[in-house]
Design a protein around this motif. Sequence first.
Motif, PDB file in Angstrom:
ATOM      1  N   ARG B 224       0.833  -1.197   0.000  1.00 37.26           N
ATOM      2  CA  ARG B 224       0.000   0.000   0.000  1.00 37.26           C
ATOM      3  C   ARG B 224       0.876   1.259   0.000  1.00 37.26           C
ATOM      4  O   ARG B 224       0.587   2.235  -0.673  1.00 37.26           O
ATOM      5  CB  ARG B 224      -0.898  -0.001   1.229  1.00 37.26           C
ATOM      6  N   SER B 225       1.954   1.187   0.763  1.00 36.55           N
ATOM      7  CA  SER B 225       2.873   2.322   0.809  1.00 36.55           C
ATOM      8  C   SER B 225       3.555   2.519  -0.538  1.00 36.55           C
ATOM      9  O   SER B 225       3.783   3.649  -0.965  1.00 36.55           O
ATOM     10  CB  SER B 225       3.920   2.100   1.886  1.00 36.55           C
ATOM     11  N   ASN B 227       2.254   1.879  -3.390  1.00 43.39           N
ATOM     12  CA  ASN B 227       1.259   2.553  -4.230  1.00 43.39           C
ATOM     13  C   ASN B 227       1.296   4.052  -4.000  1.00 43.39           C
ATOM     14  O   ASN B 227       1.257   4.845  -4.943  1.00 43.39           O
ATOM     15  CB  ASN B 227      -0.152   2.043  -3.901  1.00 43.39           C
ATOM     16  N   ILE B 228       1.358   4.452  -2.732  1.00 44.28           N
ATOM     17  CA  ILE B 228       1.389   5.882  -2.412  1.00 44.28           C
ATOM     18  C   ILE B 228       2.668   6.501  -2.960  1.00 44.28           C
ATOM     19  O   ILE B 228       2.658   7.607  -3.498  1.00 44.28           O
ATOM     20  CB  ILE B 228       1.313   6.088  -0.881  1.00 44.28           C
ATOM     21  N   ALA B 230       4.147   5.797  -5.578  1.00 48.61           N
ATOM     22  CA  ALA B 230       4.023   6.009  -7.026  1.00 48.61           C
ATOM     23  C   ALA B 230       3.566   7.430  -7.335  1.00 48.61           C
ATOM     24  O   ALA B 230       3.747   7.919  -8.452  1.00 48.61           O
ATOM     25  CB  ALA B 230       3.043   4.999  -7.624  1.00 48.61           C
ATOM     26  N   LEU B 231       2.978   8.120  -6.356  1.00 48.93           N
ATOM     27  CA  LEU B 231       2.548   9.508  -6.559  1.00 48.93           C
ATOM     28  C   LEU B 231       3.728  10.468  -6.523  1.00 48.93           C
ATOM     29  O   LEU B 231       3.563  11.655  -6.803  1.00 48.93           O
ATOM     30  CB  LEU B 231       1.555   9.916  -5.461  1.00 48.93           C
ATOM     31  N   PRO B 285      -1.329  -1.342 -12.102  1.00 51.19           N
ATOM     32  CA  PRO B 285      -0.178  -0.881 -11.321  1.00 51.19           C
ATOM     33  C   PRO B 285      -0.276  -1.103  -9.814  1.00 51.19           C
ATOM     34  O   PRO B 285       0.586  -0.632  -9.080  1.00 51.19           O
ATOM     35  CB  PRO B 285      -0.189   0.626 -11.614  1.00 51.19           C
ATOM     36  N   ASP B 286      -1.314  -1.796  -9.327  1.00 45.12           N
ATOM     37  CA  ASP B 286      -1.530  -1.900  -7.889  1.00 45.12           C
ATOM     38  C   ASP B 286      -0.589  -2.932  -7.264  1.00 45.12           C
ATOM     39  O   ASP B 286      -0.710  -4.128  -7.536  1.00 45.12           O
ATOM     40  CB  ASP B 286      -2.981  -2.274  -7.627  1.00 45.12           C
ATOM     41  N   TYR B 287       0.329  -2.457  -6.392  1.00 42.07           N
ATOM     42  CA  TYR B 287       1.317  -3.368  -5.807  1.00 42.07           C
ATOM     43  C   TYR B 287       0.697  -4.389  -4.862  1.00 42.07           C
ATOM     44  O   TYR B 287       1.277  -5.433  -4.610  1.00 42.07           O
ATOM     45  CB  TYR B 287       2.423  -2.586  -5.095  1.00 42.07           C
ATOM     46  N   ARG B 288      -0.499  -4.091  -4.340  1.00 39.34           N
ATOM     47  CA  ARG B 288      -1.164  -5.069  -3.490  1.00 39.34           C
ATOM     48  C   ARG B 288      -1.439  -6.350  -4.279  1.00 39.34           C
ATOM     49  O   ARG B 288      -1.532  -7.426  -3.724  1.00 39.34           O
ATOM     50  CB  ARG B 288      -2.472  -4.487  -2.942  1.00 39.34           C
TER      51      ARG B 288
END
Lengths: 258, 348
Positions: B224-225, B227-228, B230-231, B285-288
Amino acid sequence: MINVNNVSKMYGEFSALRNVSCSIQEGEWWGIIGPNGSGKSTLLQLISGVDKITTGELKIRGHHVSKYGRRELSQMLAVLQQDGLPAISFPVRDIIEMGRFPFQDWMGRDLGDNADTIIEDIMNKLQLQELGDRPLDELSGGQRQRVALGKVMAQEPRILLLDEPTTFLDIYYQLQFMELVANWRKETGITVIAVLHDLNLAAQFCDKLLVLQEGEVVGLGTPDEILTEDNIRRVYKVDPAVVQHPKSGVPQVLLSRT
Amino acid sequence: MSKKLAGYGGLGIILLIASFLLCLGIGAVKLPVMDIVQILLHRIPWIGDAITPTWSPAFEQILIKVRLPRIILGMLVGAALAVAGSGFQGVLRNPLADPYTLGVSSGASVGAAVLIFFGIQYSLVGAWTLPLVAFFTGILTLWGVLSLARDGGKIPTNSLILSGVVMQSFLGAIVSFLTAMSKGTVNEILFWTMGGLSFRGWSYTLMLLPYVLIGFVVIWSCARSLNILALGERQAAHMGLHVERLKLVTLIVSTLLTAAAVSVSGVIGFVGLVTPHIVRLIIGPDYRLIIPLSAIGGAIFTMWCDLVARSILAPIEIPLGIVTAFLGAPFFAYLLYRNKKQRNGGKV
């Protein structure tokens, strides 16, 4: 709400801000204006807590900003940068949901119990419903900035910091963006601090303006007090004509050729 | 998200089991799938008692002593490299990062080669010595590559690849030098440079297992981190993410996974590049999702590559690292090409 007291910031030998002081009350909309390189974004980064102040003190709700944990601070304060969101292929809904990150535990569960409603409300309010499943990198600049706004709305902050949020937008989206922020403020009473290049937008939306020049505060007051021909000539080194907006009466700046 | 994970994860696991049974069956001696299933079930307590042996003991010996450890080891190595690859890609925000292209694999192999050269691979802390030393040389290499590539706080793709190549050739030269200098241990060092799973046995599998499990859990919990992240770093920090902490944890754990894999199987390139990419093409692209599905995908990919390595020219065995490079390097070239195309707005 936010008390900036004699704050200075050095990057190595370079002094980016010198003895900046101001006191921002809850619910106010402040604009930070000034020429390029005057330290506007630096001041915003200091308030956001990501950059550390060199001397002076900066308090949010009575506590030093450095005393807050990253997560604690991000539950109260959100930042929207001028480039908004990078071209990533996450779908719009996922990105807005990322705004809930400060409220999620390590398993990804939301600590508030109405996260889904919050996100749906935002999607409706910003007219993003139809774009919900589209990847962000397929959207236009204006749409993308609206998603960026949706993400910070999901963060449910009490303080919103905007860093030149309308730079890359055409006039339609510029106005739309500012109106969306204005509505949000009306509904929730959040405090807004915005670095703005467009003095005319600043005059129409902000309660107070803070003028920076070479890292120092050279003006602080209402748009009527600040946006005078003399001030603008002195700070921006241009020759303006200031007129009253025919509808709202706020000062508007016209530029003259030399 | 969880629906997608269940769907694709289920599909992945079915593929994994099918590949597993097939790869167990194919080889110098063909084993029927039914026999394999029965032999395996027979080994499980409680269920096993219900099955009466109808297969030949030779089959059971081949399966349990030879193929099973090798294939399970291949799965673990593949999963480790793929998870490490997705970790590197996530934290460096660079789709071309992978344990091999970053030089981490070569770095780890230098540590291993030095130990073997001096015959001290069981000194210090016994069987743990090799993975530990490989980890330290791997992380030193990573540090070197990243500081070479870093340009004003950012890590541009091109300079990352260049630094990786520079590091790899240098470290490769060290290993080749050691190979040339050593006499009795030539084959063992050479093995590290080409990668392979032959003659490893259960002890290696059991040694690798805890690394892979723990590494996988840690990297997945960072999903989840990532993913964040990636911003962008600054934006992630504004959202309450401890960016430096996340980078440190992910880089260290990914390096540890790589080092553990390298110390049992040598340098196997491109698994960590190809797998997360294909996963990303399919599910986004979701790492989860990318991390668990890459683990499954890496296991499948390595299993098939190893099948090719041991059976296509049987009885000669091709080193596994060569098979993955045959597949992976063209894929890498394709990614570079596509990257260039995207940057130039569709034109090459």
